[in-house]
Write a protein that holds these residues in place. Structure first.
Motif, PDB file in Angstrom:
ATOM      1  N   ILE A   6      31.607  56.074  35.205  1.00  0.00           N
ATOM      2  CA  ILE A   6      31.013  54.763  35.495  1.00  0.00           C
ATOM      3  C   ILE A   6      29.870  55.017  36.465  1.00  0.00           C
ATOM      4  O   ILE A   6      30.085  55.409  37.609  1.00  0.00           O
ATOM      5  N   LYS A  31      24.640  50.866  34.386  1.00  0.00           N
ATOM      6  CA  LYS A  31      24.170  49.467  34.222  1.00  0.00           C
ATOM      7  C   LYS A  31      22.653  49.377  34.106  1.00  0.00           C
ATOM      8  O   LYS A  31      22.132  48.493  33.438  1.00  0.00           O
ATOM      9  N   ASN A  32      21.932  50.294  34.748  1.00  0.00           N
ATOM     10  CA  ASN A  32      20.462  50.221  34.697  1.00  0.00           C
ATOM     11  C   ASN A  32      19.895  50.902  33.456  1.00  0.00           C
ATOM     12  O   ASN A  32      20.491  51.832  32.919  1.00  0.00           O
ATOM     13  N   ARG A  94      13.073  59.989  43.216  1.00  0.00           N
ATOM     14  CA  ARG A  94      14.450  59.809  42.752  1.00  0.00           C
ATOM     15  C   ARG A  94      14.526  59.375  41.295  1.00  0.00           C
ATOM     16  O   ARG A  94      15.403  59.826  40.573  1.00  0.00           O
ATOM     17  N   GLY A 148      29.361  53.839  43.392  1.00  0.00           N
ATOM     18  CA  GLY A 148      28.873  53.482  44.725  1.00  0.00           C
ATOM     19  C   GLY A 148      29.966  53.116  45.710  1.00  0.00           C
ATOM     20  O   GLY A 148      31.142  52.957  45.353  1.00  0.00           O
ATOM     21  N   LEU A 220      12.826  52.656  57.337  1.00  0.00           N
ATOM     22  CA  LEU A 220      14.221  52.274  57.105  1.00  0.00           C
ATOM     23  C   LEU A 220      14.729  51.579  58.356  1.00  0.00           C
ATOM     24  O   LEU A 220      14.498  52.052  59.471  1.00  0.00           O
ATOM     25  N   ILE A 259      24.649  52.058  52.409  1.00  0.00           N
ATOM     26  CA  ILE A 259      24.948  53.491  52.472  1.00  0.00           C
ATOM     27  C   ILE A 259      26.290  53.646  53.200  1.00  0.00           C
ATOM     28  O   ILE A 259      26.464  53.074  54.276  1.00  0.00           O
ATOM     29  N   ALA A 279      31.111  56.609  46.025  1.00  0.00           N
ATOM     30  CA  ALA A 279      32.380  55.920  45.750  1.00  0.00           C
ATOM     31  C   ALA A 279      33.542  56.616  46.452  1.00  0.00           C
ATOM     32  O   ALA A 279      34.607  56.027  46.639  1.00  0.00           O
ATOM     33  N   THR A 283      28.781  60.865  51.847  1.00  0.00           N
ATOM     34  CA  THR A 283      27.539  61.040  52.613  1.00  0.00           C
ATOM     35  C   THR A 283      27.836  61.699  53.966  1.00  0.00           C
ATOM     36  O   THR A 283      28.976  61.689  54.425  1.00  0.00           O
ATOM     37  N   GLY A 290      23.397  61.693  51.021  1.00  0.00           N
ATOM     38  CA  GLY A 290      24.522  61.944  50.112  1.00  0.00           C
ATOM     39  C   GLY A 290      24.140  62.606  48.804  1.00  0.00           C
ATOM     40  O   GLY A 290      25.022  62.905  47.988  1.00  0.00           O
TER      41      GLY A 290
HETATM   42  C1  LIG Z   1      17.706  53.460  51.478  1.00  0.00           C
HETATM   43  C2  LIG Z   1      18.462  54.707  51.195  1.00  0.00           C
HETATM   44  C3  LIG Z   1      17.939  55.927  51.573  1.00  0.00           C
HETATM   45  C4  LIG Z   1      18.635  57.106  51.320  1.00  0.00           C
HETATM   46  N1  LIG Z   1      18.067  58.288  51.659  1.00  0.00           N
HETATM   47  C5  LIG Z   1      18.699  59.441  51.355  1.00  0.00           C
HETATM   48  C6  LIG Z   1      18.074  60.690  51.611  1.00  0.00           C
HETATM   49  O1  LIG Z   1      16.937  60.775  52.074  1.00  0.00           O
HETATM   50  N2  LIG Z   1      18.781  61.821  51.305  1.00  0.00           N
HETATM   51  C7  LIG Z   1      20.040  61.766  50.771  1.00  0.00           C
HETATM   52  O2  LIG Z   1      20.639  62.820  50.523  1.00  0.00           O
HETATM   53  N3  LIG Z   1      20.644  60.588  50.517  1.00  0.00           N
HETATM   54  C8  LIG Z   1      20.005  59.433  50.774  1.00  0.00           C
HETATM   55  N4  LIG Z   1      20.623  58.235  50.499  1.00  0.00           N
HETATM   56  C9  LIG Z   1      22.001  58.233  49.987  1.00  0.00           C
HETATM   57  C10 LIG Z   1      21.999  58.544  48.501  1.00  0.00           C
HETATM   58  O3  LIG Z   1      21.201  57.603  47.829  1.00  0.00           O
HETATM   59  C11 LIG Z   1      23.416  58.491  47.935  1.00  0.00           C
HETATM   60  O4  LIG Z   1      24.321  59.113  48.795  1.00  0.00           O
HETATM   61  C12 LIG Z   1      23.491  59.189  46.585  1.00  0.00           C
HETATM   62  O5  LIG Z   1      22.559  58.664  45.696  1.00  0.00           O
HETATM   63  C13 LIG Z   1      24.893  59.001  46.021  1.00  0.00           C
HETATM   64  O6  LIG Z   1      24.937  59.364  44.712  1.00  0.00           O
HETATM   65  P1  LIG Z   1      26.130  58.919  43.776  1.00  0.00           P
HETATM   66  O7  LIG Z   1      26.375  60.091  42.891  1.00  0.00           O
HETATM   67  O8  LIG Z   1      27.259  58.400  44.554  1.00  0.00           O
HETATM   68  O9  LIG Z   1      25.533  57.749  42.900  1.00  0.00           O
HETATM   69  P2  LIG Z   1      24.749  56.454  43.305  1.00  0.00           P
HETATM   70  O10 LIG Z   1      23.351  56.817  43.633  1.00  0.00           O
HETATM   71  O11 LIG Z   1      25.532  55.646  44.266  1.00  0.00           O
HETATM   72  O12 LIG Z   1      24.699  55.720  41.897  1.00  0.00           O
HETATM   73  C14 LIG Z   1      25.687  54.835  41.457  1.00  0.00           C
HETATM   74  C15 LIG Z   1      25.291  54.386  40.067  1.00  0.00           C
HETATM   75  O13 LIG Z   1      26.308  53.549  39.544  1.00  0.00           O
HETATM   76  C16 LIG Z   1      25.680  52.517  38.825  1.00  0.00           C
HETATM   77  N5  LIG Z   1      26.635  51.406  38.681  1.00  0.00           N
HETATM   78  C17 LIG Z   1      27.124  50.631  39.677  1.00  0.00           C
HETATM   79  N6  LIG Z   1      27.965  49.703  39.169  1.00  0.00           N
HETATM   80  C18 LIG Z   1      28.007  49.925  37.830  1.00  0.00           C
HETATM   81  C19 LIG Z   1      28.706  49.300  36.756  1.00  0.00           C
HETATM   82  N7  LIG Z   1      29.508  48.234  36.951  1.00  0.00           N
HETATM   83  N8  LIG Z   1      28.529  49.784  35.515  1.00  0.00           N
HETATM   84  C20 LIG Z   1      27.699  50.840  35.287  1.00  0.00           C
HETATM   85  N9  LIG Z   1      27.007  51.453  36.270  1.00  0.00           N
HETATM   86  C21 LIG Z   1      27.169  51.008  37.520  1.00  0.00           C
HETATM   87  C22 LIG Z   1      24.451  52.194  39.648  1.00  0.00           C
HETATM   88  O14 LIG Z   1      23.477  51.488  38.911  1.00  0.00           O
HETATM   89  C23 LIG Z   1      23.994  53.595  40.045  1.00  0.00           C
HETATM   90  O15 LIG Z   1      23.120  54.160  39.115  1.00  0.00           O
HETATM   91  C24 LIG Z   1      19.928  57.056  50.721  1.00  0.00           C
HETATM   92  C25 LIG Z   1      20.466  55.829  50.337  1.00  0.00           C
HETATM   93  C26 LIG Z   1      19.739  54.668  50.549  1.00  0.00           C
HETATM   94  C27 LIG Z   1      20.335  53.360  50.103  1.00  0.00           C
END
Ligand SMILES: Cc1cc2nc3c(=O)[nH]c(=O)nc-3n(C[C@H](O)[C@H](O)[C@H](O)COP(=O)(O)OP(=O)(O)OC[C@H]3O[C@@H](n4cnc5c(N)ncnc54)[C@H](O)[C@@H]3O)c2cc1C
Length: 445
Positions: A6, A31-32, A94, A148, A220, A259, A279, A283, A290
């Motif tokens: 997911i 979802k996107n 990204r 997430g 930020l 975050i 999730a 991070t 993260g």
């Molecule tokens: C403003 C900001 C700045 C950041 N800067 C940094 C940085 O500089 N360096 C760094 O390492 N980290 C940074 N982070 C943290 C980083 O973005 C995350 O830790 C990282 O992307 C986590 O990856 P993930 O694998 O958990 O997936 P995520 O990036 O959390 O992706 C989750 C995915 O699940 C999808 N989704 C959610 N609900 C559903 C659903 N119901 N059905 C289908 N799909 C769904 C979403 O659309 C998304 O694509 C930052 C975060 C933010 C918000």
């Protein structure tokens, strides 16, 4: 064996690519749409994210960023880190990076369903056996939750899974992000390019202003719990005052996101279910980075599944053990440090940084997810610098000691899946993190 993810976050992108290459049936529901994947901006990633597991590097020409300069609430000093060039993070686009991995995954055989939000988990006899997309049921041997920090899927698990459903409010950073144009005729500070404001304006959170090489200012403003409109406006005006070259013209971002800033889940796996990435709170608790951890976790989960050819929770537990041994355990310690810093009196933070009792090396360790380990000479130096405030140094030393203890307990994670042992281990961590406040904290949910 059928695996369904997911969310196409960093973790699922890597995991699915590796599984498909090994011939395992894997689908990702995101979802996107392809055009709207991830974020429209660039972020910092340590190259170890792809180098450690031989993963594909970003093709969108990542660029080096500068060293951070940390400012205390009164902004009277700047502690500039001195990380060598090879240790600096790359900044990478990204969206392009996410699209690159989706393309690679599709080529390798990942069954991607973009623009397809998952509605809920699907249960049979109280166990996860798939997902629901609208009314359609998609059965799977394992559902990988990569949706997430506030995953509604994790929150819907039965109590018997014993997996934390929701983080406390204070364990989430509510952050506004934008990239603003530089005011015409002005140039940013050439020395302190990456400024991070600790406990900005005395509030529980940080703000940053980064002059990035692409000619914009990356802003930020993040607060623990909730960033109110008033707090945002006040912090934004203060940032502009300290960095007069920031214009109001937003060219990227310009919205709020969240975050997680806490230690990783003490249970990530259950029957038919595993949480990964944000999730599972992967991070660095101090600064919320993260991407690297999520990518590495994706590679490690794939390794365990391929090696064991099994998705039973008893086998997947090895993934969590590996995660904790490599980084999760240290993050419990870093979480303790972060909680101490955010609850500290702003005047104390001013003093610690202005007097250089907290050094650039200490800040570098915490910001990169490492523990602050003081040698005896370093300890003596701190006492010499801070002897007028022993009443502050002593609790700080005790806190640093408990960060080491926390990491040690983290590494005592039961090496085999044993429900009672995992319960005991979890309780020890919770006691260290929440202490006597656990009951009070419950109200914070
Ligand atoms: C403003 C900001 C700045 C950041 N800067 C940094 C940085 O500089 N360096 C760094 O390492 N980290 C940074 N982070 C943290 C980083 O973005 C995350 O830790 C990282 O992307 C986590 O990856 P993930 O694998 O958990 O997936 P995520 O990036 O959390 O992706 C989750 C995915 O699940 C999808 N989704 C959610 N609900 C559903 C659903 N119901 N059905 C289908 N799909 C769904 C979403 O659309 C998304 O694509 C930052 C975060 C933010 C918000």
């Amino acid at each position: 064996m059928k695996i369904v993810c997911i969310g196409a976050g960093n973790a699922a992108q890597v995991l699915s690519l590796q599984l498909a290459k090994a011939g395992i049936d894997v689908s990702v529901y995101e979802k996107n749409s392809y055009e709207n994947l991830s974020y429209d901006w660039h972020d910092d990633i340590n190259p170890a994210a792809w180098k450690e597991y031989g993963l594909p590097a970003p093709t969108n020409e990542p660029f080096h960023k500068g060293n951070w300069s940390f400012l205390p609430p009164n902004e009277k000093s700047m502690t500039k880190l001195a990380l060598p060039e090879e240790k600096l993070d790359f900044s990478t686009e990204r969206r392009l990076f996410a699209q690159q991995y989706v393309d690679l995954g599709k080529e390798a055989g990942v069954d991607y369903h973009l623009g397809t939000p998952v509605t809920s988990l699907y249960f049979e006899k109280g166990k996860v056996t798939g997902i629901k997309v609208g009314e359609e049921i998609i059965k799977a041997d394992l559902v990988v939750d990569n949706s997430g920090a506030l995953s509604p899927f994790r929150a819907s698990l039965p109590e018997s899974y014993k997996i934390t459903k929701k983080p406390f409010k204070s364990e989430i950073f509510d952050a506004y992000r934008s990239f603003n144009k530089i005011k015409e005729g002005m140039s940013p500070d050439p020395v302190h390019t990456n400024k991070a404001y600790l406990k900005h304006l005395g509030n529980d959170g940080i703000s940053w202003s980064i002059a990035d090489p692409s000619g914009t200012i990356n802003i930020l403003i993040g607060r623990q719990g909730k960033l109110t409109d008033e707090a945002y406006q006040e912090a934004y005006e203060a940032l502009k005052k300290s960095n007069p070259y920031i214009s109001d013209e937003v060219v990227r971002g310009g919205y709020k996101c969240i975050i997680p800033i806490r230690y990783p889940l003490s249970r990530m796996v259950g029957d038919g279910y595993v949480a990964i990435g944000d999730a599972a709170f992967m991070t660095i608790p101090m600064i919320g980075s993260g991407i690297e951890n999520s990518m590495k976790a994706g590679a490690e989960l794939a390794h365990v599944i391929i090696k064991k050819q099994s998705v039973k929770k008893e086998d997947l537990w090895d993934f969590q053990v590996r995660y904790y041994m490599k980084r999760g355990a240290n993050h419990i310690g870093v979480d303790i440090l972060k909680r101490w810093l955010l609850s500290a009196d702003p005047a104390d933070v001013d003093w610690l940084l202005n007097k250089k009792v907290v050094s650039a090396k200490n800040m570098a360790d915490a910001a990169t997810g490492h523990l602050i380990i003081l040698s005896f000479p370093e300890l003596l130096e701190k006492v010499a610098r801070g002897f007028t405030r022993l009443n502050l140094l002593l609790p700080m030393a005790l806190m640093l000691n408990s960060t080491l203890k926390a990491a040690k307990i983290g590494k005592q994670i039961p090496k085999k899946y044993d429900d009672a042992e995992i319960d005991k281990w979890t309780k020890k961590i919770e006691k260290l993190i929440y202490g006597k406040d656990k009951k009070k904290k419950k109200k914070d949910k």
